[in-house]
Design a protein around this motif. Structure first.
Motif, PDB file in Angstrom:
ATOM      1  N   ASN A 234     -14.119  -0.911  -7.737  1.00 20.22           N
ATOM      2  CA  ASN A 234     -14.736  -0.845  -8.472  1.00 20.22           C
ATOM      3  C   ASN A 234     -14.174  -2.896  -7.986  1.00 20.22           C
ATOM      4  O   ASN A 234     -14.797  -3.554  -8.764  1.00 20.22           O
ATOM      5  CB  ASN A 234     -13.162  -1.010  -9.303  1.00 20.22           C
TER       6      ASN A 234
ATOM      7  N   ARG B 208     -15.040  -6.113  -5.719  1.00 24.30           N
ATOM      8  CA  ARG B 208     -16.511  -6.510  -5.241  1.00 24.30           C
ATOM      9  C   ARG B 208     -15.796  -8.222  -4.066  1.00 24.30           C
ATOM     10  O   ARG B 208     -17.089  -8.665  -3.824  1.00 24.30           O
ATOM     11  CB  ARG B 208     -17.048  -7.335  -6.926  1.00 24.30           C
ATOM     12  N   ALA B 209     -14.716  -7.440  -3.769  1.00 22.57           N
ATOM     13  CA  ALA B 209     -14.177  -8.814  -2.491  1.00 22.57           C
ATOM     14  C   ALA B 209     -15.431  -8.561  -1.777  1.00 22.57           C
ATOM     15  O   ALA B 209     -15.046  -9.799  -1.088  1.00 22.57           O
ATOM     16  CB  ALA B 209     -13.015  -7.879  -2.083  1.00 22.57           C
TER      17      ALA B 209
ATOM     18  N   VAL C 240     -17.279 -11.640  -2.997  1.00 30.86           N
ATOM     19  CA  VAL C 240     -16.962 -12.409  -3.011  1.00 30.86           C
ATOM     20  C   VAL C 240     -16.864 -13.345  -1.544  1.00 30.86           C
ATOM     21  O   VAL C 240     -17.086 -14.624  -1.638  1.00 30.86           O
ATOM     22  CB  VAL C 240     -15.477 -12.322  -3.728  1.00 30.86           C
TER      23      VAL C 240
ATOM     24  N   CYS D  77     -16.357 -11.104 -11.668  1.00 32.96           N
ATOM     25  CA  CYS D  77     -15.885  -9.480 -11.178  1.00 32.96           C
ATOM     26  C   CYS D  77     -15.222  -9.562 -12.120  1.00 32.96           C
ATOM     27  O   CYS D  77     -14.534  -9.601 -13.054  1.00 32.96           O
ATOM     28  CB  CYS D  77     -14.867  -9.964 -10.005  1.00 32.96           C
TER      29      CYS D  77
ATOM     30  N   GLU E 187     -13.058  -6.821 -13.841  1.00 35.48           N
ATOM     31  CA  GLU E 187     -11.805  -6.277 -12.758  1.00 35.48           C
ATOM     32  C   GLU E 187     -11.093  -7.761 -13.241  1.00 35.48           C
ATOM     33  O   GLU E 187      -9.582  -7.719 -13.032  1.00 35.48           O
ATOM     34  CB  GLU E 187     -11.616  -5.379 -11.204  1.00 35.48           C
ATOM     35  N   PHE E 188     -11.266  -8.746 -12.362  1.00 37.43           N
ATOM     36  CA  PHE E 188     -10.356 -10.180 -12.720  1.00 37.43           C
ATOM     37  C   PHE E 188      -9.602 -10.321 -13.623  1.00 37.43           C
ATOM     38  O   PHE E 188      -9.923 -10.797 -14.955  1.00 37.43           O
ATOM     39  CB  PHE E 188     -11.821 -11.395 -12.280  1.00 37.43           C
TER      40      PHE E 188
ATOM     41  N   GLY F 297      -7.627  -5.900  -4.352  1.00 39.96           N
ATOM     42  CA  GLY F 297      -8.214  -6.559  -3.796  1.00 39.96           C
ATOM     43  C   GLY F 297      -7.247  -6.773  -2.348  1.00 39.96           C
ATOM     44  O   GLY F 297      -6.675  -8.148  -3.352  1.00 39.96           O
TER      45      GLY F 297
ATOM     46  N   PRO G 186      -9.094 -10.398  -1.953  1.00 46.59           N
ATOM     47  CA  PRO G 186      -8.869 -11.469  -2.046  1.00 46.59           C
ATOM     48  C   PRO G 186      -8.224 -12.295  -3.029  1.00 46.59           C
ATOM     49  O   PRO G 186      -7.525 -13.441  -3.076  1.00 46.59           O
ATOM     50  CB  PRO G 186     -10.671 -11.458  -2.377  1.00 46.59           C
ATOM     51  N   MET G 187      -7.140 -11.403  -3.804  1.00 45.38           N
ATOM     52  CA  MET G 187      -6.323 -11.607  -5.010  1.00 45.38           C
ATOM     53  C   MET G 187      -4.844 -11.865  -4.207  1.00 45.38           C
ATOM     54  O   MET G 187      -4.184 -12.136  -5.063  1.00 45.38           O
ATOM     55  CB  MET G 187      -6.469 -10.381  -5.823  1.00 45.38           C
TER      56      MET G 187
ATOM     57  N   CYS H  71      -9.816 -15.287  -5.726  1.00 47.41           N
ATOM     58  CA  CYS H  71      -9.612 -14.365  -6.455  1.00 47.41           C
ATOM     59  C   CYS H  71      -7.977 -14.892  -6.493  1.00 47.41           C
ATOM     60  O   CYS H  71      -8.316 -15.714  -7.580  1.00 47.41           O
ATOM     61  CB  CYS H  71      -9.683 -13.747  -5.860  1.00 47.41           C
TER      62      CYS H  71
HETATM   63  S1  SF4 Z   1      -9.625  -8.757  -5.823  1.00 50.77           S
HETATM   64 FE1  SF4 Z   1      -9.418  -8.241  -7.613  1.00 50.77          FE
HETATM   65  S2  SF4 Z   1     -10.608  -9.734  -8.614  1.00 50.77           S
HETATM   66 FE2  SF4 Z   1     -11.372  -9.739  -6.334  1.00 50.77          FE
HETATM   67  S3  SF4 Z   1     -13.395  -8.975  -6.398  1.00 50.77           S
HETATM   68 FE3  SF4 Z   1     -11.609  -7.377  -5.870  1.00 50.77          FE
HETATM   69  S4  SF4 Z   1     -10.819  -6.686  -8.133  1.00 50.77           S
HETATM   70 FE4  SF4 Z   1     -12.279  -8.067  -8.445  1.00 50.77          FE
END
Ligand code: SF4
Lengths: 70, 368
Positions: free
Chosen positions: B311, B313-314, B317, B327, B329-330, B341, B343-344, B351
């Motif tokens: 799921n 989408r890093a 991004v 995204c 899931e954001f 991911g 980036p969060m 993210c």
């Molecule tokens: S880190 Fe989280 S918000 Fe960023 S792309 Fe991955 S799932 Fe989506």
């Protein structure tokens, strides 16, 4: 090694990559290593250049978003 | 720090922003390569100060985000070996691999330590001669000189219980990959100032010429970022494409030759995989022949099959194809407390920057 003051927090920093650095200089520190000396003269010159920009544009009355929200 | 406040000054920022508004006649997309800059942009609301026709695209410059899942899994597996102490930087601990994150291992009794300088890993090796200390060395050209020095010290001191898992990446090949893509939407690049402080910016001239794309070396304070954008827009509006330095107080054209010398000694350039992006030719470092003995991949030959979270989408991004809040899931399935991911997780991840700052309006005042 040398001591660096990070706005109040003093920590040991490796100065190996800046052989010409002096006490009182400012530097960019990354993971405990000083990698670049900040040139204060250049910093001041750049700021002076920005102020000129400010004076030049001061009388241009254009509506744009503002940092201060005014 | 002296002058730092001036580089956050609202009036100066205002006048640069005004100048950008006056110069802009068309739509432009500008990519800031470095995740540290993405955070500043979100934190100070720089995207809200510039004309709506200028889009800022966030680049792949988040070292933790592009570290391949294979490498994170390998670090995970190494940390579980008997007598190992795994040392790495804070953000890396919480990045999800296919077997969970490194911080999860701590609760299972593995010895995983957060360091802020790689020299600490050398000290841990000296203090624990009966343990095997592994430095998980990630990062861009900014971190590489520090890790290189630690490896050099280990060799000089014959620290036999020290090894290093290297996952270093280089910025110019990533810029070239993005610029050379026929579907590239980027009109200009803001090059990461601190990377250039080490490497200089000679390597960028060829890129600017070949791809007819302005590259502006840019710092991290709000005024620096606005000035970088201003210079990029001026070039774009005039149809020019060259390398410009908007961060002169810190970056010299030739960079830091002392650091470059040590990098050359300890590392050699290799192809690297970037998580979510794929393999980029000559885009990373591996240990040079003289330092091969310290390679943790050779000391710990482990095999497994990594599994990515489907799921997340890093990759989109990181390539600037998707804004974090687009995204699904954001903020729902993915938050800084339970990230799907990298980036969060990272303080350089886009993210995390959106999650932390997107509700805010321009807030330069607060720091004055
Ligand atoms: S880190 Fe989280 S918000 Fe960023 S792309 Fe991955 S799932 Fe989506």
């Amino acid at each position: 090694m040398g001591l660096a003051d990070f706005g109040g927090v003093v920590a040991e920093v490796c100065l190996e990559y800046l052989p010409d650095i002096h006490v009182g200089d400012y530097a960019i520190v990354h993971v405990g290593f000083a990698i670049s000396r900040i040139d204060e003269d250049v910093a001041l010159r750049t700021l002076a250049h920005f102020r000129e920009l400010e004076i030049l544009k001061a009388d241009v009355a254009e509506q744009i978003p503002s940092v201060d929200g005014h | 720090m002296k002058h730092l406040q001036e580089y956050r000054d609202g009036d100066i920022a205002d006048s640069i922003a005004r100048s950008i508004h006056e110069s802009t006649t068309r739509s432009w997309s500008i990519m800031e390569v470095c995740g540290g800059q993405t955070h500043s942009i979100m934190r100070y609301g720089i995207d809200q100060l510039i004309p709506k026709s200028i889009q800022l695209i966030h680049g792949p410059g988040c070292p933790v985000c592009v570290t391949p899942i294979e490498t994170i899994d390998r670090a995970h597996a190494i940390a579980q070996q008997p007598k190992v102490i795994l040392c790495t930087y804070g953000d890396m601990l919480r990045v999800p691999g296919s077997r969970g994150s490194l911080s999860g291992l701590k609760t299972q009794g593995c010895d995983v330590r957060t360091i802020y300088s790689p020299l600490q890993a050398c000290q841990i090796a000296r203090d624990n001669p009966n343990r095997s200390v592994v430095l998980f060395a990630i990062g861009f050209e900014t971190t590489a000189p520090a890790n290189a020095m630690a490896i050099k010290i280990a060799k000089t001191e014959k620290l036999k219980n020290f090894s290093v898992l290297v996952s270093h990446v280089l910025v110019p090949p990533a810029i070239e990959m993005i610029a050379s893509d026929p579907t590239c939407r980027v009109d200009a690049f803001l090059a990461a100032g601190h990377v250039c402080a080490v490497t200089g910016y000679e390597a960028y001239h060829r890129l600017a010429e070949t791809y007819r794309i302005p590259i502006v070396v840019t710092g991290f304070e709000p005024v620096d970022l606005l000035e970088g954008i201003r210079l990029a827009v001026l070039q774009l509006e005039k149809g020019q494409a060259f390398v410009e330095n908007a961060y002169q107080r810190t970056v010299a054209a030739e960079g830091n030759p002392t650091a470059q010398g040590v990098l050359k000694e300890v590392f050699q350039v290799t192809d690297r995989e970037w998580r979510g992006i794929g393999t980029i030719l000559s885009s990373g470092y591996t240990l040079s022949e003289a330092f091969r003995d310290f390679d943790a991949e050779v000391r710990f030959p482990l095999e497994w099959k990594p599994v990515e979270c489907t799921n997340c989408r890093a990759g989109d991004v990181l390539r600037g194809l998707l804004k974090p809040n687009q995204c699904a899931e954001f903020g729902k399935g993915c938050t800084p407390d339970s990230p799907l991911g990298a980036p969060m997780v990272s303080h350089e991840g886009a993210c995390a920057a959106y999650y932390q700052f997107s509700q805010l309006s321009p807030k330069m005042n607060a720091s004055r």
